[in-house]
Motif scaffolding. Sequence first.
Motif, PDB file in Angstrom:
ATOM      1  N   ASP A 147      -9.687   7.689 -20.510  1.00  0.00           N
ATOM      2  CA  ASP A 147      -8.481   6.986 -20.062  1.00  0.00           C
ATOM      3  C   ASP A 147      -8.849   5.674 -19.376  1.00  0.00           C
ATOM      4  OD1 ASP A 147      -7.025   9.214 -20.933  1.00  0.00           O
ATOM      5  OD2 ASP A 147      -7.167  10.154 -18.957  1.00  0.00           O
ATOM      6  N   GLN A 148      -8.811   4.606 -20.147  1.00  0.00           N
ATOM      7  CA  GLN A 148      -9.056   3.281 -19.573  1.00  0.00           C
ATOM      8  C   GLN A 148      -7.982   2.964 -18.550  1.00  0.00           C
ATOM      9  OE1 GLN A 148      -8.664   0.692 -23.042  1.00  0.00           O
ATOM     10  NE2 GLN A 148      -6.699  -0.016 -22.273  1.00  0.00           N
ATOM     11  N   THR A 149      -8.314   2.138 -17.593  1.00  0.00           N
ATOM     12  CA  THR A 149      -7.348   1.761 -16.578  1.00  0.00           C
ATOM     13  C   THR A 149      -7.666   0.362 -16.087  1.00  0.00           C
ATOM     14  OG1 THR A 149      -6.238   2.527 -14.566  1.00  0.00           O
ATOM     15  CG2 THR A 149      -8.641   2.691 -14.608  1.00  0.00           C
ATOM     16  N   THR A 150      -6.856  -0.132 -15.156  1.00  0.00           N
ATOM     17  CA  THR A 150      -7.093  -1.444 -14.554  1.00  0.00           C
ATOM     18  C   THR A 150      -7.581  -1.259 -13.124  1.00  0.00           C
ATOM     19  OG1 THR A 150      -4.842  -1.622 -13.690  1.00  0.00           O
ATOM     20  CG2 THR A 150      -5.241  -2.463 -15.935  1.00  0.00           C
ATOM     21  N   PHE A 151      -8.089  -2.327 -12.536  1.00  0.00           N
ATOM     22  CA  PHE A 151      -8.475  -2.280 -11.134  1.00  0.00           C
ATOM     23  C   PHE A 151      -7.269  -1.902 -10.269  1.00  0.00           C
ATOM     24  CE2 PHE A 151     -12.176  -4.320 -12.685  1.00  0.00           C
ATOM     25  CZ  PHE A 151     -13.150  -4.219 -11.707  1.00  0.00           C
ATOM     26  N   LEU A 152      -6.095  -2.403 -10.649  1.00  0.00           N
ATOM     27  CA  LEU A 152      -4.877  -2.113  -9.884  1.00  0.00           C
ATOM     28  C   LEU A 152      -4.546  -0.626  -9.915  1.00  0.00           C
ATOM     29  CD1 LEU A 152      -2.315  -3.059  -8.363  1.00  0.00           C
ATOM     30  CD2 LEU A 152      -1.224  -3.345 -10.608  1.00  0.00           C
ATOM     31  N   GLU A 153      -4.514  -0.034 -11.109  1.00  0.00           N
ATOM     32  CA  GLU A 153      -4.135   1.375 -11.225  1.00  0.00           C
ATOM     33  C   GLU A 153      -5.185   2.289 -10.606  1.00  0.00           C
ATOM     34  OE1 GLU A 153      -1.219   2.525 -12.131  1.00  0.00           O
ATOM     35  OE2 GLU A 153      -0.604   0.428 -12.326  1.00  0.00           O
ATOM     36  N   PHE A 154      -6.451   1.938 -10.748  1.00  0.00           N
ATOM     37  CA  PHE A 154      -7.512   2.735 -10.128  1.00  0.00           C
ATOM     38  C   PHE A 154      -7.371   2.703  -8.604  1.00  0.00           C
ATOM     39  CE2 PHE A 154     -12.066   3.238  -8.772  1.00  0.00           C
ATOM     40  CZ  PHE A 154     -12.207   4.553  -9.169  1.00  0.00           C
ATOM     41  N   SER A 155      -7.088   1.532  -8.058  1.00  0.00           N
ATOM     42  CA  SER A 155      -6.925   1.389  -6.615  1.00  0.00           C
ATOM     43  C   SER A 155      -5.707   2.164  -6.118  1.00  0.00           C
ATOM     44  CB  SER A 155      -6.809  -0.083  -6.231  1.00  0.00           C
ATOM     45  OG  SER A 155      -7.953  -0.800  -6.659  1.00  0.00           O
ATOM     46  N   LYS A 156      -4.614   2.130  -6.891  1.00  0.00           N
ATOM     47  CA  LYS A 156      -3.437   2.923  -6.536  1.00  0.00           C
ATOM     48  C   LYS A 156      -3.775   4.413  -6.488  1.00  0.00           C
ATOM     49  CE  LYS A 156       0.353   0.007  -8.276  1.00  0.00           C
ATOM     50  NZ  LYS A 156       1.446  -0.084  -9.286  1.00  0.00           N
ATOM     51  N   ALA A 157      -4.535   4.881  -7.460  1.00  0.00           N
ATOM     52  CA  ALA A 157      -4.911   6.296  -7.492  1.00  0.00           C
ATOM     53  C   ALA A 157      -5.762   6.670  -6.272  1.00  0.00           C
ATOM     54  CB  ALA A 157      -5.671   6.601  -8.788  1.00  0.00           C
ATOM     55  N   ILE A 158      -6.625   5.757  -5.860  1.00  0.00           N
ATOM     56  CA  ILE A 158      -7.451   6.005  -4.670  1.00  0.00           C
ATOM     57  C   ILE A 158      -6.573   6.124  -3.425  1.00  0.00           C
ATOM     58  CG2 ILE A 158      -9.210   5.034  -3.142  1.00  0.00           C
ATOM     59  CD1 ILE A 158     -10.410   3.666  -5.646  1.00  0.00           C
ATOM     60  N   ILE A 159      -5.671   5.164  -3.244  1.00  0.00           N
ATOM     61  CA  ILE A 159      -4.807   5.163  -2.066  1.00  0.00           C
ATOM     62  C   ILE A 159      -3.908   6.388  -2.048  1.00  0.00           C
ATOM     63  CG2 ILE A 159      -2.948   3.945  -0.885  1.00  0.00           C
ATOM     64  CD1 ILE A 159      -5.728   2.655  -0.624  1.00  0.00           C
ATOM     65  N   ASN A 160      -3.291   6.708  -3.177  1.00  0.00           N
ATOM     66  CA  ASN A 160      -2.399   7.868  -3.241  1.00  0.00           C
ATOM     67  C   ASN A 160      -3.151   9.167  -2.988  1.00  0.00           C
ATOM     68  OD1 ASN A 160      -0.185   6.247  -3.822  1.00  0.00           O
ATOM     69  ND2 ASN A 160      -0.430   6.439  -6.043  1.00  0.00           N
ATOM     70  N   GLY A 161      -4.359   9.253  -3.513  1.00  0.00           N
ATOM     71  CA  GLY A 161      -5.142  10.462  -3.306  1.00  0.00           C
ATOM     72  C   GLY A 161      -5.682  10.601  -1.898  1.00  0.00           C
ATOM     73  N   SER A 162      -5.808   9.483  -1.188  1.00  0.00           N
ATOM     74  CA  SER A 162      -6.382   9.502   0.158  1.00  0.00           C
ATOM     75  C   SER A 162      -5.355   9.819   1.237  1.00  0.00           C
ATOM     76  CB  SER A 162      -7.024   8.146   0.472  1.00  0.00           C
ATOM     77  OG  SER A 162      -8.037   7.844  -0.447  1.00  0.00           O
ATOM     78  N   LYS A 163      -4.096   9.579   0.931  1.00  0.00           N
ATOM     79  CA  LYS A 163      -3.073   9.689   1.975  1.00  0.00           C
ATOM     80  C   LYS A 163      -2.915  11.102   2.524  1.00  0.00           C
ATOM     81  CE  LYS A 163      -0.323   5.583   1.052  1.00  0.00           C
ATOM     82  NZ  LYS A 163       0.981   5.009   0.647  1.00  0.00           N
ATOM     83  N   LYS A 164      -3.272  12.105   1.743  1.00  0.00           N
ATOM     84  CA  LYS A 164      -3.146  13.467   2.252  1.00  0.00           C
ATOM     85  C   LYS A 164      -4.304  13.844   3.175  1.00  0.00           C
ATOM     86  CE  LYS A 164      -5.313  15.843  -1.704  1.00  0.00           C
ATOM     87  NZ  LYS A 164      -5.102  16.867  -2.746  1.00  0.00           N
ATOM     88  N   TYR A 165      -5.335  12.986   3.201  1.00  0.00           N
ATOM     89  CA  TYR A 165      -6.473  13.245   4.066  1.00  0.00           C
ATOM     90  C   TYR A 165      -6.504  12.330   5.292  1.00  0.00           C
ATOM     91  CZ  TYR A 165      -8.501  15.527  -0.086  1.00  0.00           C
ATOM     92  OH  TYR A 165      -8.735  16.329  -1.162  1.00  0.00           O
ATOM     93  N   ASP A 166      -6.061  11.086   5.125  1.00  0.00           N
ATOM     94  CA  ASP A 166      -6.307  10.058   6.131  1.00  0.00           C
ATOM     95  C   ASP A 166      -5.024   9.277   6.409  1.00  0.00           C
ATOM     96  OD1 ASP A 166      -7.641   8.478   7.888  1.00  0.00           O
ATOM     97  OD2 ASP A 166      -8.879   7.435   6.410  1.00  0.00           O
ATOM     98  N   SER A 167      -4.915   8.800   7.632  1.00  0.00           N
ATOM     99  CA  SER A 167      -3.735   8.021   8.019  1.00  0.00           C
ATOM    100  C   SER A 167      -3.988   6.537   7.786  1.00  0.00           C
ATOM    101  CB  SER A 167      -3.391   8.273   9.484  1.00  0.00           C
ATOM    102  OG  SER A 167      -4.507   7.958  10.313  1.00  0.00           O
ATOM    103  N   ILE A 168      -4.293   6.168   6.552  1.00  0.00           N
ATOM    104  CA  ILE A 168      -4.507   4.760   6.222  1.00  0.00           C
ATOM    105  C   ILE A 168      -3.173   4.034   6.282  1.00  0.00           C
ATOM    106  CG2 ILE A 168      -6.566   5.148   4.820  1.00  0.00           C
ATOM    107  CD1 ILE A 168      -4.856   5.159   2.366  1.00  0.00           C
ATOM    108  N   ILE A 169      -3.221   2.776   6.607  1.00  0.00           N
ATOM    109  CA  ILE A 169      -1.976   2.047   6.858  1.00  0.00           C
ATOM    110  C   ILE A 169      -1.431   1.359   5.617  1.00  0.00           C
ATOM    111  CG2 ILE A 169      -2.721   1.630   9.230  1.00  0.00           C
ATOM    112  CD1 ILE A 169      -3.079  -1.336   8.441  1.00  0.00           C
ATOM    113  N   THR A 170      -2.187   1.388   4.513  1.00  0.00           N
ATOM    114  CA  THR A 170      -1.722   0.717   3.305  1.00  0.00           C
ATOM    115  C   THR A 170      -0.425   1.350   2.793  1.00  0.00           C
ATOM    116  OG1 THR A 170      -3.945   0.055   2.633  1.00  0.00           O
ATOM    117  CG2 THR A 170      -2.269   0.155   0.908  1.00  0.00           C
ATOM    118  N   GLU A 171       0.569   0.525   2.577  1.00  0.00           N
ATOM    119  CA  GLU A 171       1.860   0.988   2.087  1.00  0.00           C
ATOM    120  C   GLU A 171       2.085   0.634   0.625  1.00  0.00           C
ATOM    121  OE1 GLU A 171       4.594  -0.855   4.714  1.00  0.00           O
ATOM    122  OE2 GLU A 171       4.046   0.383   6.449  1.00  0.00           O
TER     123      GLU A 171
END
Length: 299
Positions: A225-249
């Motif tokens: 599944d090819q992706t873009t830098f944007l979509e990969f970064s979104k997946a990282i942020i979405n996956g991290s939110k259940k672990y960490d209180s990062i401020i990125t909205e």
Amino acid sequence: MNVIILGAHGQVGRALMKQLNARSIFFQAYDINPELPVIHKLDITDVYALERVITDTDALYVINCASINDMEYVESHAKEAIDVNTLACENIAKLCVRTDKVLIQLSTDQVFDGEKESAYTELDQPNPLNHIGVTKYKAEQKIMQVGGNAIILRTGLIFSEHGNNLLSNVLEVAKDNKILYFSDCHYFNPTHNEDCARVIVAVLDQLDCQADIVLWGIYHYGGSDQTTFLEFSKAIINGSKKYDSIITEQVQASDPDLAKLTHTKHANLNCTKLLHNFGIKQLPWRRGLQRTLNAIYES
């Protein structure tokens, strides 16, 4: 089976040690930064030290994961990059031929210019645009010229919980920024370090079985599944939110005119040859991403 791992402290090297150890396969690990007790110090640009390591052992396989992959660093340290990414690889190939060893050399999707919108095959002509791609392509050429029993594995952009990579960079900037901007016009195959190591071990298994037909040469592997830098970064942020209180909205597309990425625009790899010749299937990068986030936040 007896294996030499060069660049053992890097992302793929660490995953290889873990998987070989789990299989009780004997290995000797080397790196210029031997921070782990199992790793011995070796500068692969030191020809005499390299010769001692490769010739004074009965190991049949040499896996070279050693590389300088930081694009900004490579652009400003051109000679060092050539020494490590190109000339050392040529010396390793020559030593493997002299001692009748099998070489597995890691390369990169950055050997291509990104002008082809469909996935690159091993038959496509490389035309690197950045210095990492140049040094890696030159290494490929030199290894093929040397000959011998060698497999060159071009991979997608590697990510893991170790070291400096796109995933760690995204998490770092997410600590202080409510909105992140990443390119939505640069495509690639994110590749988990453990997935890349899985492929290498699977190749080793088949080579060690002494199959009647051994196909040396260049192969491609990247997460499915090819992706873009944007979509990969979104997946990282979405996956991290259940672990960490990062401020990125929000994670938004950057202005193409302002995005000065030196990464190849279309770096998608066709992995059919690896499947046909070795029976190795691609795994989805999202699975590796979840495992990596688990390792980061639950360790």
